[in-house]
Design a protein around this motif. Sequence first.
Motif: not given
Length: 409
Positions: A198-204, A257-258, A265-268, A313-316
Amino acid sequence: MARDNLQGPLSGKRIVFAFGGGIAAYKACHALRLFVHEGAEVRAAMTAAATRFVTPLTVQALSGGPVLTEVLEPSQEAQYGHLDLVRGADLVVIAPATANLIGAVRAGLGGDAVTTTLLAARCPVLLAPAMNVAMWANEIVQQNVEALRAIGRYHFVGPASGLLADGDVGAGRLAEPEEILEAARSLLAPRDLAGRRLVITAGPTREHLDPVRFLSNPSTGRMGYAVAVAARERGARVTLVTGPVELPAPSGVEVVRVVSAAEMLEATLRVVEGADAFIASAAVADQRPVVRAAQKVKKQPGTEDLLLERTPDILATVSARYSSRQERPVLVGFAAETERVEAHAREKLERKGLDLVVANDVSAPGSGFGTDTNQVLLVAAGGTDRLPLQSKRAVAGAVLDRVVALLGS
């Protein structure tokens, strides 16, 4: 004793919390209370030595039930004896687990309320050692620990290193209450994500105007971190792409960490390939300055204009990458709204081609940024589920339940 409607990852679980005789018993009381707050049914037992440090009345007040301190004592047997105490238990927690108690457990002795209860236990046992540094380093104690580990049903959390109550420094401190709770969650969690990634993004994210100012939001990352920890406990390999937060890195999780949306986006995109699910819980800033000043911008007389542009838009972007592929990860988005929550979430679900949107009203009490609780809607093509106000850890479990179902389908 009447309880508030507590809902958490341990709701419905029966925990036997056993106290050994050590100064760390006072700290173990906090751990017991955390189990209660997680919704567990907690029953307690104490050795005679433990009652010298913490009174049974204190433990009874924290657990909400009678405390077993004597074996075969008539009034206590009328409540529940050592056999009834552990019957149907999902987990026994021993904290503090003293050198004497560890040795007695390894030897199979049953001379008090705790050891006799353990002899009747068929569930996993979690020991949290606490003792002097020299005692912990003693060869016999270490042999006892390893012998219990080898059985497979006995697990350990800690001890931590640091300044001990007797003034010595080294290994021997009781693990923090939160660590004990997390270890228990891991033991009780279903392993339905074993072998999954799983890949998860979090935080601001932060979009800098200059070296000292930025555009951002109040996200603390607690929701995303809760999802990451819960997924790891369920056996998943987790990569957490996180914006700037003050939370410690979850153990057993790969952390990237970003700062900015572009970096996220790049890390994802770098880590999402081959993932089974992508859960985008980060609160990504929607705008960034067109120009970032190299030096601190000084005050100017009169009004000042700030020209902004949209962030990626990272998710898109992730969804579009997989739109033409037969196999793609389960895609989960989060929607922090202040009005028309379900309508906005469903529009996001359809526009971005997602499998699930977790939506909440951030203006509602207990459901906004920086809280330990959340109240969400789970919006999918087949309908909407409304979850009650509960801990973010419980929300994480509910989200992962849906992910598991989507992976299965």
